[in-house]
Scaffold this motif. Structure first.
Motif, PDB file in Angstrom:
ATOM      1  N   GLY A  33       0.782  -1.234   0.000  1.00  0.00           N
ATOM      2  CA  GLY A  33       0.000   0.000   0.000  1.00  0.00           C
ATOM      3  C   GLY A  33       0.816   1.287   0.000  1.00  0.00           C
ATOM      4  N   HIS A  34       1.970   1.269  -0.656  1.00  0.00           N
ATOM      5  CA  HIS A  34       2.745   2.512  -0.780  1.00  0.00           C
ATOM      6  C   HIS A  34       2.584   3.084  -2.191  1.00  0.00           C
ATOM      7  CE1 HIS A  34       4.565   1.418   2.968  1.00  0.00           C
ATOM      8  NE2 HIS A  34       5.100   0.318   2.465  1.00  0.00           N
ATOM      9  N   ASP A  35       2.655   4.414  -2.279  1.00  0.00           N
ATOM     10  CA  ASP A  35       2.626   5.047  -3.597  1.00  0.00           C
ATOM     11  C   ASP A  35       4.052   5.241  -4.072  1.00  0.00           C
ATOM     12  OD1 ASP A  35      -0.073   5.326  -3.957  1.00  0.00           O
ATOM     13  OD2 ASP A  35      -0.143   7.152  -2.724  1.00  0.00           O
ATOM     14  N   VAL A  36       4.305   4.886  -5.313  1.00  0.00           N
ATOM     15  CA  VAL A  36       5.652   5.094  -5.844  1.00  0.00           C
ATOM     16  C   VAL A  36       5.553   5.799  -7.188  1.00  0.00           C
ATOM     17  CG1 VAL A  36       5.756   2.743  -6.816  1.00  0.00           C
ATOM     18  CG2 VAL A  36       7.875   3.989  -6.377  1.00  0.00           C
ATOM     19  N   GLU A  37       6.440   6.751  -7.361  1.00  0.00           N
ATOM     20  CA  GLU A  37       6.448   7.546  -8.581  1.00  0.00           C
ATOM     21  C   GLU A  37       7.870   7.505  -9.137  1.00  0.00           C
ATOM     22  OE1 GLU A  37       5.663  12.231  -9.553  1.00  0.00           O
ATOM     23  OE2 GLU A  37       5.120  11.473  -7.583  1.00  0.00           O
TER      24      GLU A  37
END
Ligand code: IPM
Ligand code: MG
Length: 353
Positions: A33-37
């Motif tokens: 559940g982490h956002d990665v860009e």
């Protein structure tokens, strides 16, 4: 957590292993559940070809934007045998280290029990070897005053007390979390710079009474590493000695393609395999992506994402146990897998476990 990653694939096999690292990163982030860009940037020979600079300003800005850099490899044979070349891909790596203030290079040397037979050293010598080399990365001969004349040339091995203290502090932090044994590797019997290292380390040792600090000349350390690698826990050393000793360290485990590293310091930290760009293998889908994938584990752990890092390590171990391996470590007589296939297997494992 929200993570911004600068991806620098670089040259040779770099882009192929980079793609696998990014896929693994995405799979872990999705699972937890982490956002990665991601933002991609040029470096090395590719950057020279396109911009004339192996570490262009735009790449630097992308690194500053990011929380971490996922770096792969730079180097191209076109530049190797040309002493007149004004710019070289490797200068991009050095510029990145210097501009980001990455003074601490962390290179773990770990053995994988299923690969011990691949080591040039006897299994009984290396079984259980597990140490970390902390290499100073922005000082010493690499960056000291230089002169390159036709009749005389020199590189200066300069270190300040402040540079020595900060790298030793990193070493002690690792030692406290590990087996509490720190070895300072130097050449204090010959070099003035090494005598300053030793003096500063002796002063600092008393601040870390729980850690056993010892000193070893670099020539002796090179020998001890292959005679008795289990002696070492945390090794701290200057830039040039660290460069040499970590190559030695990487082969004793029999698995150069498996070792990741982290470079940390003042600005954005960088995570990268310790191996190079292996230009001969470029585009052949044979390079081992595990060092890059384990760099992702180090990246996650750096941000305190311990479970996430473990998920990557577990998946890597599972792939080795399942015999899903690139040619240079294939199970004798067993099948071989390509860079993409190993990466996909690991990504899939992470999703399912
Ligand atoms: C390393 C490499 C680099 C170094 C080269 C590519 C400049 O050997 O990261 O160990 O010497 O530091
Ligand atoms: Mg090196």
């Amino acid at each position: 957590m929200n993570l911004k990653i600068a991806v620098l694939p670089g040259d040779g096999i770099g882009p192929e292993i980079s793609a696998q690292g990014v896929d693994v990163m995405s799979a872990v982030c999705e699972k937890f559940g982490h956002d990665v860009e991601y933002s991609y940037a040029l470096c090395g020979a590719e950057a020279i070809d396109k911009t004339g600079d192996p570490f262009p300003d735009e790449t630097y800005r992308t690194c500053l934007w990011a929380d971490a850099v996922l770096f792969s490899a730079v180097g191209d044979p076109r530049f190797d045998n040309d002493p007149t070349a004004k710019v070289r891909p490797e200068q991009g790596l050095l510029a990145m280290r210097k501009k980001l203030g990455l003074f601490a290079n962390i290179r773990p040397v770990e053995t994988f029990s299923c690969l011990l037979h691949m080591s040039p050293l006897r299994k009984d010598l290396i079984e259980g070897a597990d140490f970390v080399c902390i290499r100073e990365l922005t000082g010493g001969m690499y960056f000291g005053e230089k002169h390159e004349g036709d009749d005389r040339a020199y590189d200066t091995n300069a270190y300040t007390r402040a540079e020595i203290e900060r790298i030793l502090r990193v070493g002690y932090a690792y030692a406290l979390r590990r087996r509490k044994h720190l070895t300072v590797v130097d050449k204090a019997n010959v070099l003035a710079s090494s005598r300053l290292w030793r003096k500063v380390a002796k002063e600092m040792a008393s601040q870390y009474p729980d850690v056993t600090t010892d000193f070893m000349y670099v020539d002796n350390a090179a020998m001890r590493m292959i005679q008795d690698p289990r002696f070492f826990d945390v090794m701290v050393t200057e830039n040039t000695f660290g460069d040499i000793l970590t190559d030695e360290g990487s082969v004793i485990t029999g698995s150069m393609g498996l070792l990741p590293s982290a470079s940390t310091g003042e600005k954005t930290p960088v995570f990268e395999p310790i191996h190079g760009s292996w230009p001969q293998a470029k585009g052949q889908n044979i390079a081992n992506p595990l060092a890059q994938i384990l760099s992702v584990a180090m990246l996650l752990e750096h941000f305190g994402l311990i479970e996430e890092g473990k998920a990557v390590r577990d998946a890597v171990n599972a792939s080795l146990d399942a015999g899903v391996r690139t040619p240079e470590i294939q199970v004798p007589g067993g099948p071989t897998y390509g860079t993409r296939e190993v990466g996909a297997w690991i990504t899939d494992y992470i999703r399912k476990h």
